[in-house]
Design an enzyme around this catalytic site. Structure first.
Site: not given
Ligand code: IMP
Length: 432
Positions: A13, A223, A40-41
């Site tokens: 983010d 991420q 997400g954007h």
């Molecule tokens: P997952 O990717 O859904 O398995 O989540 C694993 C971890 O990555 C969690 O702490 C999520 O909140 C974090 N996470 C996944 N995608 C994002 C992103 O786009 N931005 C920030 N955190 C993310």
């Protein structure tokens, strides 16, 4: 042959869209190389604002070919929900290409994500619940379904059967859920086959040929560095390679074809989900950063954990990714503070750490060693050159550049697309 990688340098983010906007029309291909609809954007089209979770940001730029690389996991129903929403708003997504080797997030992966988190209890990861982890687990276990499998129905059914054999035992006997049938999964996936056919291709070939022609390919990391499955705060990470190396494995473009690696870093730090975050604030300053910076997740709506800039993390990101540039975002959020703490090192039980502790317990126990930099009160959103910034803001940026061990090539000063200061060309070629 500019191959340019953009990665998050913190926990996600950071505002990657800002850097993408600066590169703008000079880009021919935008490739998503990792993750899925956990990203997400927020996108603004005319006066409408909506969120994209899976599609690469290039989908909105006329002339750009958006690509979903082999390193991505695709939830096909989400893919078409986003495509249809774009079509409704007059955006033409017909140039989208998807790798035949990208994995599919099968419906049971979502179920497993949520039941596993519940089962973990206080050891949960805080995932987005989109089935990301189980889809990558199937990939590594060699039980995954790939986009190309959709075009061979018998093969697809056999693979689903093989995958469900084990999962149904788990779902029924461990998690007390109902068993899933091959038909329900196959029927759900096959309904999209005809629409997908023109998009699914050998994207590695397409991208390498584009680079041969001298076109510009932008690799957009989902991420961020600290959520990378190898280099992040394991186990509190996502399940993919979110660092620069992932751009190669997740697209089929070799590392020698990548010219620059841009890390995006916020002027402070945020994180969602569980796991250590040394500079996290639990007081009204944390609330200040969340409110002024609008730190609420695009995908899940969760309030992000907020804290001061962490230079140990930034230096680590510079090293792990081989960053050539940093784009510093949201500097304007810090306006009005008398002084701004910056974490320059950690203290772990009286021992000073300049580098990220590799021991999970030490990192969890790390407390920040702060230096305090003077703040500014002037509105900086109108600044378009570095010299337009008040002296203390310039000093803050220069101090971050030094302690982060990477030059800062652009600075975000407001939410608008043009609210940015560009210090150096982000499309420079290595060594130039
Ligand atoms: P997952 O990717 O859904 O398995 O989540 C694993 C971890 O990555 C969690 O702490 C999520 O909140 C974090 N996470 C996944 N995608 C994002 C992103 O786009 N931005 C920030 N955190 C993310």
């Amino acid at each position: 042959m500019p191959g340019v990688v953009i990665v998050g340098a913190q926990w996600g983010d950071e505002g990657k869209g800002k850097a993408t906007d600066v590169l703008g029309s000079r880009v021919d291909y935008v490739v998503k190389f990792n993750g899925g609809n956990n990203a997400g954007h927020t996108v603004v089209i005319g006066d409408q604002k909506f969120a994209l979770h899976l599609l690469p940001s290039g989908i909105l730029t006329p002339g750009v070919t958006p690509v979903i690389g082999n390193g991505v996991v695709v939830d096909i129903s989400v893919l078409f929900t986003e495509i249809d929403a774009l079509i409704e708003r007059g955006v033409d997504p017909s140039k989208l290409l998807i790798s035949n080797a990208a994995h599919i997030i099968a419906p049971y992966a979502r179920t497993l994500d949520n039941v596993t988190e519940r089962f973990l209890g206080k050891r949960k990861i805080g995932t987005t619940g989109r089935g990301i982890g189980p889809a990558y687990a199937d990939k590594i276990n060699r039980l995954g379904l790939r986009m190309g499998d959709l075009f061979d129905e018998q093969l697809l059914r056999d693979k689903i059967e093989g995958s469900l054999e084990q999962k149904n035992h788990l779902l029924v006997k461990v998690y007390n859920r109902r068993a899933i049938t091959v038909d329900e999964v196959a029927d759900e996936l096959l309904q999209y086959r005809d629409r997908l056919e023109p998009m699914v291709t050998d994207t590695s070939l397409v991208l390498n040929q584009a680079l041969d022609r001298g076109e510009t390919v932008l690799f957009e990391g989902g991420q961020a560095t600290m959520l990378d499955v190898d280099h992040g705060t394991y186990p509190f990470v996502t399940s993919s390679s979110a660092t620069a190396g992932g751009a190669s494995t997740g697209s089929g473009v070799g590392p020698t074809r990548i010219d620059s690696v841009i890390g995006i870093v916020k002027a402070y730090t945020t994180r969602v989900g569980e796991g250590p975050m040394p500079t996290e604030l639990f007081d009204e300053m944390g609330d200040f950063l969340a409110e002024v910076g609008h730190e609420y997740g695009t995908t899940t709506g969760r309030r992000r954990r907020c804290g001061w800039y962490d230079a140990v993390i930034a230096r680590y990101a510079a090293r792990i990714n081989g960053l050539t540039d940093l784009v510093l975002t949201k500097l304007d959020v810090l306006t009005g503070l008398e002084q701004i703490p910056v974490c320059v090192a950690y203290d772990v039980d009286g021992v000073r750490y300049e580098e990220l502790p590799q021991d999970q317990a030490a990192f969890a126990a790390a407390t920040p060693v702060y230096e305090y930099l003077p703040g500014w009160t002037e509105d900086i959103s109108g600044a378009r050159s570095f010299e337009d910034l008040p002296q203390t803001a310039q000093d803050y940026v220069m101090a971050l550049e030094k302690i982060s061990n990477c030059r800062i090539s652009a600075i975000g000063v407001g939410p608008g697309r043009d609210e940015i200061i560009v210090n150096h060309d982000l499309l420079h070629v290595r060594g130039a």
